[in-house]
Design a protein around this motif. Sequence first.
Motif, short mmCIF file in Angstrom:
data_model
loop_
_atom_site.label_atom_id
_atom_site.label_comp_id
_atom_site.label_asym_id
_atom_site.label_seq_id
_atom_site.Cartn_x
_atom_site.Cartn_y
_atom_site.Cartn_z
N SER A 177 -2.81 2.30 -1.96
CA SER A 177 -1.84 2.80 -0.98
C SER A 177 -2.51 3.11 0.35
N GLU A 178 -3.80 3.46 0.31
CA GLU A 178 -4.51 3.82 1.53
C GLU A 178 -4.64 2.65 2.50
N GLU A 179 -4.66 1.41 1.98
CA GLU A 179 -4.80 0.26 2.88
C GLU A 179 -3.49 -0.51 3.05
N ALA A 180 -2.38 0.10 2.63
CA ALA A 180 -1.08 -0.56 2.76
C ALA A 180 -0.43 -0.21 4.09
N ALA A 181 0.01 -1.23 4.80
CA ALA A 181 0.67 -1.04 6.09
C ALA A 181 2.00 -1.77 6.10
N VAL A 182 2.85 -1.39 7.03
CA VAL A 182 4.17 -2.02 7.18
C VAL A 182 4.32 -2.51 8.61
N THR B 173 -8.70 -17.86 -13.23
CA THR B 173 -9.06 -17.24 -14.50
C THR B 173 -7.93 -16.36 -15.01
N PRO B 174 -7.98 -15.93 -16.28
CA PRO B 174 -6.94 -15.03 -16.82
C PRO B 174 -6.80 -13.76 -15.98
N VAL B 175 -5.62 -13.17 -16.06
CA VAL B 175 -5.28 -12.00 -15.25
C VAL B 175 -5.16 -10.77 -16.13
N MET B 176 -5.74 -9.68 -15.66
CA MET B 176 -5.70 -8.42 -16.38
C MET B 176 -5.24 -7.31 -15.44
N VAL B 177 -4.24 -6.53 -15.87
CA VAL B 177 -3.70 -5.46 -15.03
C VAL B 177 -3.93 -4.12 -15.74
N ARG B 178 -4.61 -3.23 -15.06
CA ARG B 178 -4.90 -1.92 -15.64
C ARG B 178 -3.73 -0.96 -15.40
N PRO B 179 -3.40 -0.13 -16.39
CA PRO B 179 -2.26 0.78 -16.26
C PRO B 179 -2.49 1.84 -15.18
N ARG B 180 -1.58 1.88 -14.22
CA ARG B 180 -1.62 2.88 -13.16
C ARG B 180 -0.21 3.45 -13.00
N LYS B 181 -0.12 4.75 -12.98
CA LYS B 181 1.17 5.43 -12.96
C LYS B 181 2.03 4.97 -11.78
N GLY B 182 3.26 4.56 -12.08
CA GLY B 182 4.20 4.12 -11.05
C GLY B 182 4.10 2.66 -10.68
N LEU B 183 3.10 1.95 -11.23
CA LEU B 183 2.89 0.53 -10.91
C LEU B 183 3.82 -0.34 -11.75
N LEU C 244 4.09 -1.00 13.71
CA LEU C 244 3.06 -1.01 12.67
C LEU C 244 2.79 0.43 12.27
N TYR C 245 2.90 0.72 10.97
CA TYR C 245 2.63 2.07 10.50
C TYR C 245 2.14 2.04 9.06
N ALA C 246 1.62 3.17 8.61
CA ALA C 246 1.07 3.28 7.26
C ALA C 246 2.18 3.15 6.22
N GLY C 247 1.88 2.43 5.12
CA GLY C 247 2.88 2.25 4.08
C GLY C 247 3.17 3.51 3.30
N GLY C 248 2.17 4.41 3.18
CA GLY C 248 2.38 5.65 2.44
C GLY C 248 2.77 5.39 1.00
N ASP C 249 3.86 6.05 0.56
CA ASP C 249 4.31 5.87 -0.82
C ASP C 249 5.42 4.83 -0.93
N LEU D 68 2.41 -7.66 -8.64
CA LEU D 68 2.45 -6.22 -8.84
C LEU D 68 3.26 -5.58 -7.72
N ILE D 69 3.93 -4.48 -8.04
CA ILE D 69 4.62 -3.68 -7.04
C ILE D 69 4.10 -2.25 -7.16
N HIS D 70 3.32 -1.85 -6.17
CA HIS D 70 2.78 -0.49 -6.15
C HIS D 70 3.89 0.50 -5.76
N ASN D 71 3.77 1.73 -6.27
CA ASN D 71 4.70 2.81 -5.92
C ASN D 71 6.15 2.48 -6.27
N MET D 72 6.35 1.71 -7.32
CA MET D 72 7.72 1.39 -7.71
C MET D 72 8.44 2.64 -8.22
N LEU D 73 7.72 3.48 -8.96
CA LEU D 73 8.28 4.74 -9.43
C LEU D 73 7.48 5.90 -8.86
N THR D 74 8.16 7.00 -8.60
CA THR D 74 7.45 8.21 -8.21
C THR D 74 6.88 8.87 -9.46
#
Length: 520
Positions: A30-35, A371-381, A210-215, A231-237
């Motif tokens: 989220s820190e490097e996400a911009a809109v 190569t094969p894809v692996m997604v690690r569990p992250r809350k809200g992802l 241009l601004y920070a994506g935040g949550d 992947l969709i980051h911050n899909m759920l709070t």
Amino acid sequence: MMMLATTLVLASLALGKSDPLYRIFPQRTSEEAAVIEWGHSAIISALDGAVANFGPQTSQGANFEVETAPVLANPIDGVGRWKKSNDDETLSDFDREYPGKLKNAAAVEGNMVIMTDAAGLSGVTMARIAKESGAAALMVVNTDQNAGDFIYSLEAESEEEAKYAEENIDIPIVMVSLQAGNVITTAMATDASDPNEINRGAGLPDRVRLYAGGDRPFFEDAVSKTPVVYLIHNMLTSEECDALIGTAEGKYDRVDDTTGINNYLDNTMASTEANGEPSAVNVDRVTLWKGGIAGKVIKDVDERISQVTGFPPEHFSDFQMNKHVKGSAHLPHFDVNEANGVMATITLFLNDVEDGDGGELFYPNPLDGGTPVMVRPRKGLAVVHHNTDENYVFDKSTINEELVVTGSSTVKYVAKKYVYLNPQPNAMRVVLPLIALPFGGKLPGIFSTLYIALIDKFGVETGVTYFQKVIVMLPVFLLLVLASAVSDAVQKKLKEGKDGKKKETNEKTTKKTKKSKKSD
């Protein structure tokens, strides 16, 4: 055999993120996400951007934000026909690579310049071109035709570049995908627009922000095709994740997919493992039938998923809640449902799982050359994969698994939402949730048994139709039974009243007769 393969995958994770055997996600934060946004209150358009590791960062607030006009670089890749010279040995590689200011530096002055990475310049060199051309910000378009929506944070490629960037780059640098670049460069275009004028920037919006994506939810592309996985980051709070976990608590049942019976209603298909071994190992599951009568949390989540993914909410299943503990796994399987075609699967992680404790979502067979894809569990992802191709034909490359949880005290909560090919009828979206309402959203097992029995007896199409008719008629039948019971109760009451009055009248008559006899 499948468990052995899973063990080998887990063992190889010790090699870390740089392991060439796997593509490990998430990579963005989220820190490097911009809109990048344009439009007005009635119609707003926006793109996701990845902020470079150098220059202003999203954490700097107003120092990162820019509102200005977008301008195409000339040359568009910052280089054009210029060729670097190797004659001057006093110059470093970084200086040799620098082609100088843009030809349209006067137009770029104070604006956001849009440049492609087609010339192979480093991120810092492109930032240098933009900075020395007077730009207020730089948008770099990733021109990799096979990258889909993949973007990443540009980094300094040498100590010299890092030093230059730290001392000189004070404008925001963001990368967008090729698709996003096409969107913004044709934002104002019409069917009558001259393609040559569009190539000169005539299709760009007047101003962008241009601004920070935040949550705010943002995308991260994993596999662009065969299968499509993103992947969709911050899909759920965090609060929504906790609410879903709480709603399912106390309602789980252990999955037994070794019976050979497909539970079509709950999307729990029979295991295809040899020797009757389970596919879902030590997994607890419940489907929360909320549908059209869902409360605010689920309604908000469904609406957000629809807005972000573009899938119509009428095509959504209800949430299938899964609880994994140490030793739990879901071995390689396809997300198919013969009774209700599944176009896409949305997997939502409801809590974090420490790296090394397992539980990753794994796609072993992407056919994009990677190569094969692996997604690690992250809350809200959220992880979305398409089970069909663009022609709605089943895609065998969508085989996926959830690796075994190895942490001794680890619990993994996952919510799955299936996107069906066809919109769901009211029997599924309203009637079944009403039936499940007294049970906290858990549907009594008799309905799954009935659904399976009708399909087995009459076939999928006819069986599903009969089930829906039965479900729709059930409330009517219950109302008739209730009305009959009420009617019987009222009639009984009236009869008791009449009998009581008759008895009272008889008693009065008897008393009068006795008095009459006494007077005689």
